[in-house]
Motif scaffolding. Structure first.
Motif: not given
Length: 161
Positions: A102-118
């Motif tokens: 189902t759509d719930d099983d679809r994998l979504v990736c995102e780039r997240v900046r770590t807090i306190g770091s670049n």
């Protein structure tokens, strides 16, 4: 210089492709697969579960692939199959499994900046996990707002902030 770079890249790609092509497929238990397909067929026929919610054309395709797979695996083990038959069995299994996603099983990736770091980190989650995280965050925020005191002064405190 450019020719040398291209030849190095081409050599690396060929070596990588050869490594993937040479990777042996892990065998599976044919009888367990047939039992799993019987359960999926029961869901299809009863119209329940993930497979029961498929559109009619996809349901028919799943049935056809299951029939082909059961004819291929009937009274045989994985080791008895030839390389082409093993590939076909794996292809049909993967297709049937993907049809049930189902759509719930679809994998979504995102780039997240770590807090306190670049530093940027890649985080992959299914849509269901992302929805649960959002719900939990909202619930935690609501709970924190309800539990906070409106005043930081207590009645018997001498000095208030």
């Amino acid at each position: 210089m450019r020719k040398v770079f291209l030849s190095v890249v081409l050599t690396a790609l060929c070596a990588t492709a050869a490594a993937f092509a040479a990777a042996p497929a892990t065998p599976f238990d044919a009888q367990a697969v047939l039992e799993q397909q019987k359960a999926i067929r029961a869901d299809l026929d009863a119209g329940k579960g993930v497979y029961g919610q498929l559109n009619p054309a996809t349901r028919q395709e799943v049935r056809e692939r299951q029939d082909k797979l059961s004819r291929l695996l009937q009274n045989r083990r994985y080791e008895d199959l030839g390389p082409a038959e093993q590939d076909q069995a794996r292809l049909d299994l993967a297709w049937i499994e993907y049809a049930g996603k189902t759509d719930d099983d679809r994998l979504v990736c995102e780039r997240v900046r770590t807090i306190g770091s670049n530093r940027v980190e890649r985080v992959c989650k299914t849509l269901a996990q992302r929805r649960d995280d959002r719900k939990n965050s909202k619930d935690n925020a609501d709970r924190a707002l309800q539990n906070r005191s409106l005043s930081s002064c207590k009645p018997d405190a001498l000095n208030c902030i």
